[in-house]
Enzyme design. Structure first.
Site, short mmCIF file in Angstrom:
data_model
loop_
_atom_site.label_atom_id
_atom_site.label_comp_id
_atom_site.label_asym_id
_atom_site.label_seq_id
_atom_site.Cartn_x
_atom_site.Cartn_y
_atom_site.Cartn_z
N SER A 19 107.97 89.23 -79.66
CA SER A 19 108.74 90.46 -79.85
C SER A 19 109.38 90.86 -78.53
CB SER A 19 107.83 91.60 -80.34
OG SER A 19 107.34 91.36 -81.63
N SER A 66 112.83 93.33 -87.15
CA SER A 66 111.65 94.15 -86.86
C SER A 66 111.03 93.77 -85.52
CB SER A 66 110.61 93.99 -87.97
OG SER A 66 110.07 92.67 -88.00
N CYS A 104 101.58 97.23 -81.92
CA CYS A 104 102.28 95.95 -81.87
C CYS A 104 101.47 95.02 -80.98
CB CYS A 104 103.70 96.09 -81.32
SG CYS A 104 104.52 94.48 -81.09
N MET A 314 103.21 88.46 -86.38
CA MET A 314 102.91 89.66 -85.63
C MET A 314 101.54 89.50 -84.95
SD MET A 314 104.25 90.00 -88.84
CE MET A 314 103.20 90.90 -89.98
N GLY A 315 101.44 89.98 -83.72
CA GLY A 315 100.17 89.85 -83.01
C GLY A 315 99.02 90.55 -83.70
#
Length: 392
Positions: A19, A66, A104, A314-315
């Site tokens: 991200s 996103s 996040c 996503m993490g």
């Protein structure tokens, strides 16, 4: 013609994991935005370029996905035995809201570096060479995260040879430890079950594992919804009917998890929970053209973020995957072959990722003690961002 001058705010544009987002020190924000509220949200929306009915965020720092529509606010920690307070805001692309409901995990990898570079960490906590162990308080979910940041000659090391699928270039490895990663005040499994029957009007009843770890996540079997678990973004994101299908699953899962009271509320809570589907290890070709074999992975996982299939993982969802895989009987664990395990390597659209997790039963309830994964981070730009002075 009358006009309102722009104002400038110090900021850093950073990549963290797969991200990237705009990072601020809390004290650099206008006074009115140093506390939660409408002014802060409007400043972040304008920074990123939202809401944008074109879905492109041309007039802002966002990248129209996103993964690139994100903001971070950091300050010296107010918590004992922590270095920095980390607040994450997921900015909607086409709607005028910022979702503060979760963390996040990818941008977490950049928090330690920003904190050190901006004087938020005491100098005696930073070695001349070695690893700076940065203690992060994640304000969205009220959890501790440890970032192990490499230091060379007293400076954050950003370049290196660590490769992360979903990121084109190598960089320095940052190991992240998510302590007690269950997200929320209640049970890690809010329904009390490792697997539930999720009833979804118009779709039917599906087996689902719903877990609060890293971020609230709903897992279903790929085969039960007509997928293989090897899909890439184009297979889903180009079809509005498929996206609506997943949003319906997500909304009804959120109700069963106790996160919302009605389907209508899901529209204002896009960041959480996540919806994901799992399948046994299957060979496929990743979005970069890299071949992923059955021997490379334990299972396949695909997850959606903010209404679209994520280009990698996503993490925070990776934490949920690792934790669920460590608990015998969950859909994630069964897709990986079942049994006891303390790590799992899964396939995602961009390649593979390994996550370590520790879970145990206490008084009959499962609890997660730690989840660990390696990411990388790098400053892309630092200076000031400009926004119209009348936007807030």
């Amino acid at each position: 013609m009358a006009s309102t001058p722009q104002i400038k705010i110090p900021a850093t544009y950073m990549r963290g994991g797969t991200s990237k987002g705009v990072f601020f020190s809390l004290s650099d924000l206008p006074q009115v935005a140093q506390r939660p509220g409408q002014a802060r949200d409007k400043i972040l929306l304008r920074t990123i370029g939202s809401p944008d009915p074109y879905g492109a965020q041309i007039d802002g720092m966002g990248g129209a996905t996103s993964s690139t529509s994100k903001t971070v606010i950091l300050s010296k920690s107010e918590q004992p035995d922590h270095d920095v307070d980390y607040l994450f805001g997921q900015v909607s692309i086409d709607k005028a809201f910022v979702d503060w409901s979760g963390n996040c995990g990818n941008l977490t990898a950049a928090v330690g570096a920003f904190a050190i570079n901006n004087g938020l960490v005491d100098a005696d906590r930073i070695p001349e060479n070695g690893i700076a162990v940065i203690r992060i308080w994640q304000k969205n979910i009220k959890k501790t995260i440890i970032a192990n940041v490499p230091i060379t000659s007293g400076q954050v090391q950003e370049t290196g040879t660590f490769e992360l699928d979903g990121v084109t270039f190598p960089a320095a490895e940052v190991e992240i430890e998510f302590m007690d990663p269950a997200d929320g005040e209640g049970s890690m499994f809010p329904t009390g079950n490792l697997v539930d029957d999720l009833e979804v009007p118009g779709i039917g009843t599906l087996k689902a594992t719903m877990i609060n770890a890293g971020i609230p996540t709903i897992f279903v079997n790929a085969a039960d919804i007509g997928y293989t678990g090897t899909e890439l973004r184009e297979a889903i994101n180009s079809d509005p009917e498929k996206l609506a299908f997943f949003e319906t699953l997500r909304a009804h899962g959120a109700i069963k998890m106790g996160l919302i009271n009605s389907v209508e509320e899901a529209a204002a809570r896009q960041h959480t929970p996540k919806i994901a589907f799992v399948a046994p290890a299957t060979e496929y070709t990743s979005s970069s053209g890299k071949a992923v074999t059955k021997d490379d992975i334990d299972l396949c996982v695909r997850a959606l973020s903010m209404g679209k299939l994520h280009h990698a993982m996503m993490g925070t969802a990776a934490v949920a995957i690792g934790t669920a895989a460590a608990i015998p009987g969950t859909l994630v664990n069964l897709a990986a072959g079942g049994g006891q395990r303390n790590s799992v390597r899964f396939g995602h659209p961009s390649g593979t990722l390994k996550v370590g997790a520790e879970a145990k039963q206490v008084d009959g309830e499962w609890t997660a003690t730690k989840a660990i994964m390696s990411r990388s981070a790098r400053r892309l730009m630092e200076g000031v961002i400009y926004i119209p002075g009348d936007c807030f």
